[in-house]
Design a protein around this motif. Sequence first.
Motif, PDB file in Angstrom:
ATOM      1  N   UNK A  91       3.514   5.844  -0.874  1.00 16.34           N
ATOM      2  CA  UNK A  91       2.996   6.033  -2.218  1.00 16.34           C
ATOM      3  C   UNK A  91       1.926   4.971  -2.474  1.00 16.34           C
ATOM      4  N   UNK A  92       0.691   5.264  -2.020  1.00 17.98           N
ATOM      5  CA  UNK A  92      -0.366   4.245  -2.049  1.00 17.98           C
ATOM      6  C   UNK A  92      -1.014   4.132  -3.425  1.00 17.98           C
ATOM      7  N   UNK A  93      -1.184   2.879  -3.857  1.00 19.86           N
ATOM      8  CA  UNK A  93      -1.877   2.549  -5.108  1.00 19.86           C
ATOM      9  C   UNK A  93      -2.820   1.390  -4.774  1.00 19.86           C
ATOM     10  N   UNK A  94      -3.858   1.150  -5.626  1.00 22.25           N
ATOM     11  CA  UNK A  94      -4.694  -0.029  -5.347  1.00 22.25           C
ATOM     12  C   UNK A  94      -3.853  -1.302  -5.481  1.00 22.25           C
ATOM     13  N   UNK A  95      -3.886  -2.152  -4.448  1.00 24.21           N
ATOM     14  CA  UNK A  95      -3.084  -3.385  -4.476  1.00 24.21           C
ATOM     15  C   UNK A  95      -4.010  -4.599  -4.512  1.00 24.21           C
ATOM     16  N   UNK A  96      -3.756  -5.489  -5.470  1.00 24.55           N
ATOM     17  CA  UNK A  96      -4.515  -6.727  -5.556  1.00 24.55           C
ATOM     18  C   UNK A  96      -3.891  -7.739  -4.579  1.00 24.55           C
ATOM     19  N   UNK A  97      -4.521  -7.841  -3.396  1.00 21.94           N
ATOM     20  CA  UNK A  97      -3.932  -8.659  -2.323  1.00 21.94           C
ATOM     21  C   UNK A  97      -3.918 -10.146  -2.659  1.00 21.94           C
ATOM     22  N   UNK A 129      -9.504  -4.781  -3.754  1.00 23.81           N
ATOM     23  CA  UNK A 129      -8.143  -4.222  -3.668  1.00 23.81           C
ATOM     24  C   UNK A 129      -8.044  -3.345  -2.426  1.00 23.81           C
ATOM     25  N   UNK A 130      -6.807  -3.153  -1.938  1.00 27.72           N
ATOM     26  CA  UNK A 130      -6.625  -2.226  -0.810  1.00 27.72           C
ATOM     27  C   UNK A 130      -5.645  -1.135  -1.224  1.00 27.72           C
ATOM     28  N   UNK A 131      -5.817   0.089  -0.675  1.00 26.31           N
ATOM     29  CA  UNK A 131      -4.833   1.131  -0.994  1.00 26.31           C
ATOM     30  C   UNK A 131      -3.558   0.859  -0.204  1.00 26.31           C
ATOM     31  N   UNK A 132      -2.442   0.780  -0.886  1.00 26.57           N
ATOM     32  CA  UNK A 132      -1.209   0.502  -0.149  1.00 26.57           C
ATOM     33  C   UNK A 132       0.014   0.568  -1.035  1.00 26.57           C
ATOM     34  N   UNK A 133       1.179   0.428  -0.421  1.00 28.78           N
ATOM     35  CA  UNK A 133       2.414   0.370  -1.201  1.00 28.78           C
ATOM     36  C   UNK A 133       2.789  -1.106  -1.338  1.00 28.78           C
ATOM     37  N   UNK A 134       2.698  -1.589  -2.580  1.00 31.50           N
ATOM     38  CA  UNK A 134       2.802  -3.033  -2.851  1.00 31.50           C
ATOM     39  C   UNK A 134       4.053  -3.675  -2.239  1.00 31.50           C
ATOM     40  N   UNK A 135       5.201  -3.054  -2.475  1.00 31.88           N
ATOM     41  CA  UNK A 135       6.465  -3.627  -2.007  1.00 31.88           C
ATOM     42  C   UNK A 135       6.474  -3.811  -0.492  1.00 31.88           C
ATOM     43  N   UNK A 136       5.910  -2.846   0.218  1.00 34.23           N
ATOM     44  CA  UNK A 136       5.881  -2.929   1.687  1.00 34.23           C
ATOM     45  C   UNK A 136       4.924  -4.027   2.150  1.00 34.23           C
ATOM     46  N   UNK A 215       5.505  -1.721  11.766  1.00 38.75           N
ATOM     47  CA  UNK A 215       5.691  -0.380  11.216  1.00 38.75           C
ATOM     48  C   UNK A 215       4.910  -0.199   9.919  1.00 38.75           C
ATOM     49  N   UNK A 216       5.063  -1.193   9.034  1.00 34.70           N
ATOM     50  CA  UNK A 216       4.433  -1.093   7.709  1.00 34.70           C
ATOM     51  C   UNK A 216       2.911  -1.079   7.841  1.00 34.70           C
ATOM     52  N   UNK A 217       2.373  -2.023   8.632  1.00 34.50           N
ATOM     53  CA  UNK A 217       0.912  -2.111   8.750  1.00 34.50           C
ATOM     54  C   UNK A 217       0.365  -0.817   9.360  1.00 34.50           C
ATOM     55  N   UNK A 218       1.042  -0.305  10.394  1.00 33.57           N
ATOM     56  CA  UNK A 218       0.544   0.920  11.043  1.00 33.57           C
ATOM     57  C   UNK A 218       0.662   2.122  10.106  1.00 33.57           C
ATOM     58  N   UNK A 219       1.714   2.144   9.277  1.00 26.25           N
ATOM     59  CA  UNK A 219       1.850   3.247   8.311  1.00 26.25           C
ATOM     60  C   UNK A 219       0.696   3.216   7.299  1.00 26.25           C
ATOM     61  N   UNK A 220       0.079   2.031   7.112  1.00 26.30           N
ATOM     62  CA  UNK A 220      -1.073   1.906   6.213  1.00 26.30           C
ATOM     63  C   UNK A 220      -2.391   2.155   6.955  1.00 26.30           C
TER      64      UNK A 220
END
Length: 241
Positions: A91-97, A129-136, A215-220
């Motif tokens: 569930x990707x949203x813009x994430x403020x890294x 920002x990057x598109x991603x799932x913040x929690x992951x 896993x998480x990085x590759x899923x992104x």
Amino acid sequence: MGVVCLMRDVTEQKRLEQIRTEFVANVSHELRTPLTSINGFLETLLDGAIDNPKVARNFLEIMNGESKRLSRLIDDLLKLSSLEDKKSSLNKQPVNLKELICETVKMLSARAQEKGIALTMAIPDDLPEVPGERGFLEQVLINLLDNAVKYTLSGGIIEIGALVNGKEIKVYVADTGIGIPEESLPRVFERFYRVDKARSRDMGGTGLGLAISKHIVEAHGGKIEVESDQEGSTFSFILPR
Ligand code: ADP
């Protein structure tokens, strides 16, 4: 042609079965180790050690540590299996890294300070920002920073930084820690692989943190890598913008 394909399928199926069998054996072993220790101390307590409050307290503290490790292991295994399910449906949203990195650093700064490690940040103010799932993504940052703190000795330095490179963002965690031998570098992202099992256990590790991060990085749609020598290690991951 058909026979060649069939043979390739059978070989691939055998390889996957072998990976699965090894994984189940590893999981069983990893679960059994803390349980055996808890059972041993429990039996000694029941056999009379409970009458000596000092010894009993020491045993209970060890059992407490082992049971926490067991919980962490189960949490990590659940994370891995949920990631495998989710691969195609993040569930990707813009994430403020920048904000996320600052929060993670805050979370781990007390532990770094306690160990006498300096923690510094090098993040540009205008990091996009990057598109991603913040929690992951937070999980990846925690795993990398937590390892850097675990495997760096007192007086060491850890730098967490980010760079923009065209359509990608690179985040790195560089430490002046114990380093990773060259022959182990290709294996550190494997489940349960540890350079030094005893050391990892003593540090409370499960041997799954880097496998989960990969896993998480590759899923992104990204890539994670490591460089290391006697001066320390740098883990970095690249995410598409
Ligand atoms: P663990 O729970 O054992 O830390 P990880 O999957 O996070 O498991 O890491 C796998 C192994 O990689 C560790 O056991 C350790 O040997 C090595 N490692 C990871 N990060 C570092 C680091 N920053 N410095 C040195 N070794 C590291």
